[in-house]
Design a protein around this motif. Structure first.
Motif, short mmCIF file in Angstrom:
data_model
loop_
_atom_site.label_atom_id
_atom_site.label_comp_id
_atom_site.label_asym_id
_atom_site.label_seq_id
_atom_site.Cartn_x
_atom_site.Cartn_y
_atom_site.Cartn_z
N LEU A 138 0.86 -1.27 0.04
CA LEU A 138 -0.03 0.02 0.11
C LEU A 138 0.86 1.22 -0.15
O LEU A 138 0.53 2.19 -0.67
N GLU A 139 1.86 1.18 0.61
CA GLU A 139 2.99 2.30 0.75
C GLU A 139 3.52 2.61 -0.51
O GLU A 139 3.81 3.85 -1.04
N GLU A 140 3.60 1.60 -1.25
CA GLU A 140 4.43 1.57 -2.74
C GLU A 140 3.34 2.02 -3.82
O GLU A 140 3.70 2.26 -4.96
N SER A 141 2.17 1.97 -3.34
CA SER A 141 1.00 2.06 -4.48
C SER A 141 0.44 3.55 -4.18
O SER A 141 0.11 4.14 -3.25
N SER A 142 -0.02 4.15 -5.44
CA SER A 142 -0.44 5.45 -5.32
C SER A 142 -1.77 5.60 -5.18
O SER A 142 -2.71 6.65 -5.16
N GLU A 143 -2.46 4.43 -5.30
CA GLU A 143 -3.94 4.16 -5.25
C GLU A 143 -4.37 3.06 -4.30
O GLU A 143 -3.55 2.17 -3.93
N PRO A 144 -5.64 3.47 -3.57
CA PRO A 144 -6.23 2.37 -2.81
C PRO A 144 -6.40 1.03 -3.24
O PRO A 144 -6.37 0.96 -4.61
N MET A 145 -6.29 -0.17 -2.59
CA MET A 145 -6.37 -1.40 -3.02
C MET A 145 -7.31 -2.36 -2.26
O MET A 145 -7.38 -1.94 -0.88
N ASN A 146 -7.85 -3.24 -3.01
CA ASN A 146 -8.62 -4.12 -2.02
C ASN A 146 -7.65 -5.32 -1.58
O ASN A 146 -6.56 -5.46 -2.28
N ALA A 147 -8.27 -6.19 -0.69
CA ALA A 147 -7.59 -7.52 -0.05
C ALA A 147 -6.87 -8.22 -1.34
O ALA A 147 -5.81 -8.79 -1.25
N LYS A 148 -7.79 -8.60 -2.40
CA LYS A 148 -7.40 -9.61 -3.45
C LYS A 148 -6.04 -8.80 -4.21
O LYS A 148 -5.11 -9.46 -4.46
N ASP A 149 -6.20 -7.72 -4.45
CA ASP A 149 -4.96 -6.88 -5.30
C ASP A 149 -3.68 -6.80 -4.33
O ASP A 149 -2.69 -7.01 -4.87
N MET A 150 -3.87 -6.60 -3.09
CA MET A 150 -2.82 -6.65 -2.19
C MET A 150 -2.15 -8.08 -2.25
O MET A 150 -0.84 -8.17 -2.21
N ILE A 151 -3.01 -9.15 -2.19
CA ILE A 151 -2.19 -10.47 -2.30
C ILE A 151 -1.52 -10.68 -3.26
O ILE A 151 -0.29 -11.16 -3.47
N GLU A 152 -2.07 -10.27 -4.38
CA GLU A 152 -1.17 -10.74 -5.87
C GLU A 152 -0.02 -9.81 -5.85
O GLU A 152 1.02 -10.36 -6.36
N ALA A 153 -0.25 -8.68 -5.33
CA ALA A 153 0.92 -7.75 -5.25
C ALA A 153 2.13 -8.20 -4.43
O ALA A 153 3.35 -8.20 -4.99
N MET A 154 1.93 -8.62 -3.29
CA MET A 154 2.85 -8.98 -2.42
C MET A 154 3.52 -10.27 -2.87
O MET A 154 4.52 -10.51 -2.62
N GLU A 155 2.83 -11.35 -3.55
CA GLU A 155 3.23 -12.53 -4.11
C GLU A 155 4.20 -12.19 -5.16
O GLU A 155 5.17 -12.86 -5.56
N ALA A 156 3.74 -11.29 -6.19
CA ALA A 156 4.68 -10.90 -7.36
C ALA A 156 5.97 -10.17 -6.87
O ALA A 156 6.96 -10.37 -7.29
N LYS A 157 5.84 -9.44 -5.83
CA LYS A 157 7.18 -8.69 -5.41
C LYS A 157 7.77 -9.55 -4.35
O LYS A 157 9.03 -9.23 -3.84
N GLY A 158 7.36 -10.87 -3.97
CA GLY A 158 8.09 -11.74 -3.05
C GLY A 158 8.15 -11.34 -1.58
O GLY A 158 8.84 -12.07 -0.90
N TYR A 159 7.36 -10.37 -1.25
CA TYR A 159 7.08 -9.98 0.04
C TYR A 159 6.59 -11.17 0.88
O TYR A 159 6.89 -11.48 2.11
N TRP A 160 5.43 -11.73 0.39
CA TRP A 160 4.60 -12.94 1.16
C TRP A 160 3.98 -13.76 -0.01
O TRP A 160 3.57 -13.45 -0.89
N SER A 161 3.83 -14.99 0.62
CA SER A 161 3.26 -15.91 -0.41
C SER A 161 2.25 -16.71 0.57
O SER A 161 2.61 -17.08 1.66
N SER A 162 1.14 -17.04 0.00
CA SER A 162 0.21 -18.07 0.81
C SER A 162 0.81 -19.35 1.17
O SER A 162 1.18 -19.93 0.18
N PRO A 163 0.88 -20.10 2.55
CA PRO A 163 1.26 -21.21 2.59
C PRO A 163 0.36 -22.49 2.27
O PRO A 163 0.70 -23.41 2.54
N GLY A 164 -0.78 -21.81 1.52
CA GLY A 164 -1.58 -23.09 1.04
C GLY A 164 -3.12 -22.63 1.32
O GLY A 164 -3.87 -23.71 0.89
N GLY A 165 -3.31 -21.82 1.88
CA GLY A 165 -4.84 -21.29 1.95
C GLY A 165 -5.64 -21.21 0.80
O GLY A 165 -4.97 -20.48 -0.17
N LYS A 166 -6.67 -21.38 0.73
CA LYS A 166 -7.53 -21.29 -0.56
C LYS A 166 -8.00 -19.87 -0.80
O LYS A 166 -8.11 -19.29 -1.87
N THR A 167 -8.51 -19.16 0.40
CA THR A 167 -8.74 -17.64 0.58
C THR A 167 -7.84 -16.76 1.24
O THR A 167 -8.27 -16.32 2.29
#
Length: 202
Positions: A138-167
């Motif tokens: 969110l600090e790196e984004s210039s616009e507000p984001m929803n939870a799904k967009d945040m998950i995709e962004a943090m996985e793409a940048k390697g900050y965090w990835s889901s340990p296997g959860g479906k949602t």
């Protein structure tokens, strides 16, 4: 084999723990039988009857363990255990005088040293939590984001990835709502329905 044929100091074949091994007769027991030494393991064993001894092995044909000297004079076989020592020549141990236990101990020590650097590296790398990763994107984004967009962004940048959860986005959404309940202490701020940004008052 008959009892009268068994001689002290003699080396014979005997069945010990379901294996045929060479044994040396050390002494006669008062209760019957003999105290003997398993030449394969150098451990003490008890031979209860002469029938357990299948055949006599000469000193030349029997395989004594490393560091054991076997000599025969007439009908007497003498077995001497030579203490093993370790001599290092130009950084290499003399194979003829190194005991069987020394290399195993060296391997265990070497194994510990090989594992140590890995644990040091692992301690330096600290994984970011999902909520911390959300703040970062969110600090790196210039616009507000929803939870799904945040998950995709943090996985793409390697900050965090889901340990296997479906949602994972639903889990993050719940965590953000808990943060918002802190009021001014919250690191998040609600920008629109389902969209968030960082709390500028922080």
């Amino acid at each position: 084999m008959k009892q009268k044929d068994v001689k002290l100091g003699g080396v014979y074949r005997a069945k010990v723990t379901n294996k045929q091994v060479d044994v040396r007769i050390d002494a006669e027991r008062h209760s019957g039988g003999w105290d003997a030494t398993n030449l394969a393991t150098n451990k003490k064993v008890v031979i209860k009857t002469a029938q357990r001894l299948t055949e006599k092995k000469s000193a030349k044909s029997s395989k004594a363990p490393h560091g054991t000297k076997v000599t025969t004079t007439g009908n007497v076989t003498v077995v001497e255990t030579v203490p093993a020592t370790v001599e290092t020549i130009s950084g290499a141990a003399d194979a003829n005088v190194v005991s069987n236990e020394a290399p195993a101990a060296d391997k265990r020590v070497a194994k510990k040293f090989r594992k140590q650097p890995k644990s040091d590296e692992a301690s330096k790398v600290k994984k970011m939590s999902c909520i911390d990763a959300a703040i970062k994107v969110l600090e790196e984004s210039s616009e507000p984001m929803n939870a799904k967009d945040m998950i995709e962004a943090m996985e793409a940048k390697g900050y965090w990835s889901s340990p296997g959860g479906k949602t994972p986005h639903a889990t993050l959404y719940s965590a953000i709502l808990r943060e918002l309940a802190k009021g001014d202490q919250s690191r998040f701020a609600k920008a629109d329905r389902g969209h968030f940004t960082t709390n500028s008052a922080e």
